[in-house]
Scaffold this motif. Structure first.
Motif, mmCIF file in Angstrom:
data_model
loop_
_atom_site.group_PDB
_atom_site.id
_atom_site.type_symbol
_atom_site.label_atom_id
_atom_site.label_comp_id
_atom_site.label_asym_id
_atom_site.label_seq_id
_atom_site.Cartn_x
_atom_site.Cartn_y
_atom_site.Cartn_z
ATOM 1 N N UNK A 21 -59.402 -22.529 -17.343
ATOM 2 C CA UNK A 21 -59.614 -23.529 -18.378
ATOM 3 C C UNK A 21 -59.163 -22.943 -19.717
ATOM 4 N N UNK A 22 -59.098 -23.751 -20.727
ATOM 5 C CA UNK A 22 -58.606 -23.333 -22.026
ATOM 6 C C UNK A 22 -59.504 -22.240 -22.597
ATOM 7 N N UNK A 23 -58.987 -21.013 -22.745
ATOM 8 C CA UNK A 23 -59.850 -19.930 -23.250
ATOM 9 C C UNK A 23 -60.439 -20.236 -24.614
ATOM 10 N N UNK A 24 -59.692 -20.978 -25.429
ATOM 11 C CA UNK A 24 -60.180 -21.277 -26.771
ATOM 12 C C UNK A 24 -61.310 -22.277 -26.807
ATOM 13 N N UNK A 25 -61.576 -22.926 -25.647
ATOM 14 C CA UNK A 25 -62.658 -23.911 -25.574
ATOM 15 C C UNK A 25 -63.673 -23.543 -24.499
ATOM 16 N N UNK A 284 -54.268 -4.123 -26.824
ATOM 17 C CA UNK A 284 -54.226 -5.469 -27.386
ATOM 18 C C UNK A 284 -54.914 -5.446 -28.748
ATOM 19 N N UNK A 285 -54.176 -5.875 -29.784
ATOM 20 C CA UNK A 285 -54.757 -5.947 -31.123
ATOM 21 C C UNK A 285 -55.938 -6.910 -31.114
ATOM 22 N N UNK A 318 -67.133 -13.700 -32.532
ATOM 23 C CA UNK A 318 -66.892 -12.892 -31.347
ATOM 24 C C UNK A 318 -65.541 -13.367 -30.804
ATOM 25 N N UNK A 319 -64.989 -12.663 -29.815
ATOM 26 C CA UNK A 319 -63.700 -13.096 -29.285
ATOM 27 C C UNK A 319 -63.638 -12.903 -27.783
ATOM 28 N N UNK A 320 -62.708 -13.631 -27.158
ATOM 29 C CA UNK A 320 -62.489 -13.561 -25.716
ATOM 30 C C UNK A 320 -61.007 -13.347 -25.454
ATOM 31 N N UNK A 321 -60.703 -12.334 -24.623
ATOM 32 C CA UNK A 321 -59.368 -12.162 -24.071
ATOM 33 C C UNK A 321 -59.398 -12.659 -22.627
ATOM 34 N N UNK A 330 -54.577 -12.319 -21.843
ATOM 35 C CA UNK A 330 -53.912 -13.347 -22.630
ATOM 36 C C UNK A 330 -54.282 -13.258 -24.092
ATOM 37 N N UNK A 331 -53.900 -14.271 -24.843
ATOM 38 C CA UNK A 331 -54.126 -14.291 -26.289
ATOM 39 C C UNK A 331 -55.610 -14.356 -26.614
ATOM 40 N N UNK A 332 -56.020 -13.635 -27.634
ATOM 41 C CA UNK A 332 -57.411 -13.588 -28.077
ATOM 42 C C UNK A 332 -57.837 -14.946 -28.633
#
Length: 434
Positions: A21-25, A284-285, A318-321, A330-332
């Motif tokens: 699913x969309x990591x950003x959501x 990964x930055x 917070x962030x998810x890769x 993938x993209x953060x």
């Protein structure tokens, strides 16, 4: 690793992954829980502490010299905190946490590393989500117990402890068999250790030590000898300001890989060659000042994702890769929170089959719950046909458990295969698929 895997374990490795699913959501804001003013929360970990099938959270609060227990209601909300402080043996600056049955009564206990006191406090679980002091144990001088890991290091059935140290060492506390611990044994390692894990990374069924060294910017690992000791350390470059490391199979080959983050803005994945050596890290930055990480399948595609406590003040996140084939990230994706995320945890807090997240924020003294918005997964579904639980799934679990495959590692302490994994799998199997 270079050995034949049981049929069902091999089938599991080729079991097709669900769509990501969309990591950003993937996460939505749940409850925000104010913690004690000035508590400066450090770490959060999850486990079922009262045997009700719901995940609970434990938070270390060094600024308040306390540890708080937040029992889960099973719907993504938490009960009011139960706090344990100096009256319960909590020392100065409690930071490191581990949950394991160290007293041998089949009930989970909480082990607390007290940085300024150079001690470990054991809170013995009573099975109902409450705890009582079981003892305070010396971890040696100049230790600064930032982190604790728990596993049976001697194959005697008792859970031992390894604690991080700022004095070029890790300290091993061997269990006497009754939940008390022998004096610490010093094991040399480079620099100042900020985090420590125990897992079998070289396929000999003996837990090994994996640690981050903040001074030399290294990951260091030591192979266990099965008697509570460890060999010399091997090191490899880590993200600068090495802060945290976790062990998990990132590329689906059943070998335990490493994920690490560093204070100066990187996350790295190290793939296991199958013999306890690792490929060079893929870096990964990362946003902010990464302080801690957790791993789990937040996007519902069968690949572990990496959740980062960014330590960021602007933005407060917070962030998810998202994880992908071959262990490539993938993209953060960023998720809003409060000030200075310091610790994160992944657990299914609302019992929908999809892992959620929790983060603690040091500067604002808050904990934020994040609920998963991806389609619920079915963790007990280990073999085809998809969405159906039957004898084949049970056989796949048994084969994976006997092979000490991460696919059977259903419960803390992770990297250890025991009754809790079996119990967790039975619970998931009985719950069925959504």
């Amino acid at each position: 690793m270079n050995h034949a895997r049981p049929l069902f374990v091999a089938a599991l490795a080729s079991w097709p992954a669900a769509a990501q699913c969309d990591p950003g959501a993937a996460l939505s804001l749940g409850d925000a829980i104010p913690l004690t003013s000035g508590s400066n929360p450090w770490e959060v970990i999850a486990a079922d502490l009262d045997n009700d099938g719901n995940q609970d959270l434990v938070v270390s609060e060094p600024g308040a010299r306390s540890v708080s227990v937040h029992l889960g209601n099973g719907d993504g909300t938490l009960q009011p905190a139960i706090r344990y402080d100096f009256n319960d043996g909590i020392g100065f600056t409690p930071r490191g946490l581990a949950i394991a049955d160290v007293t041998g009564d089949s009930t989970l206990d909480i082990c607390v590393g007290n940085v300024s006191s150079n001690t470990v406090t054991v809170l013995s679980g009573l099975g109902d989500g409450t705890f009582q002091q079981a003892g305070v144990f010396d971890s040696g001088s100049f230790v600064a117990v930032e982190d604790i890991a728990a596993a049976d290091l001697e194959n005697d059935g008792d859970i031992d402890l390894v604690v991080s140290s700022a004095a070029n060492q890790v300290r091993v506390l061997l269990n006497n068999g009754d939940g008390t611990f022998a004096p610490p044994v010093f094991t040399f390692i480079n620099g100042s250790v900020t985090s420590v894990e125990l897992a079998d990374i070289n396929d000999d069924s003996i837990p090994d030590v994996i640690a981050t060294d903040m001074i030399n910017n290294e990951i260091e690992y030591l192979f266990g000898d099965g008697f509570g000791g460890f060999g010399p350390f091997t090191s490899m470059p880590a993200p600068i300001g090495a802060a945290d490391v976790k062990v998990i199979d990132m590329d689906g080959d059943s070998d335990p890989d490493l994920v690490a983050c560093g204070f100066f803005g990187d996350t790295a994945v190290y793939l296991n060659n199958g013999n306890g050596t690792f490929q060079p890290g893929a870096f990964y930055a990362t946003t902010g000042v990464p302080r801690a990480l957790a791993v789990g399948d937040l996007t519902g595609d069968g690949s572990p994702d990496v959740l980062i406590a960014t330590g960021s003040t602007n933005p407060q996140t917070i962030s998810v890769f998202p994880g992908g084939p071959g262990g490539v990230l993938g993209a953060e994706a960023l998720f809003s929170g409060f000030n200075n995320a310091n610790g994160v945890a992944i657990a299914d807090l609302n019992n929908d089959g999809a892992p959620d997240a929790a983060a603690v924020f040091e500067a604002s003294n808050d904990m934020q719950i994040y609920l998963n918005t991806c389609a619920p997964s079915c963790p007990a579904d280990l073999a085809p046909p998809a969405g159906v639980l039957n004898f084949f799934d049970i056989s796949a679990f048994i084969a994976a458990f006997n092979a000490m495959d991460p696919a059977a590692d259903f419960a803390a302490p992770f990297g250890v295969f025991n009754f809790f994994d079996i119990s967790a799998y039975i619970t998931d199997f009985n719950a069925g698929c959504p």
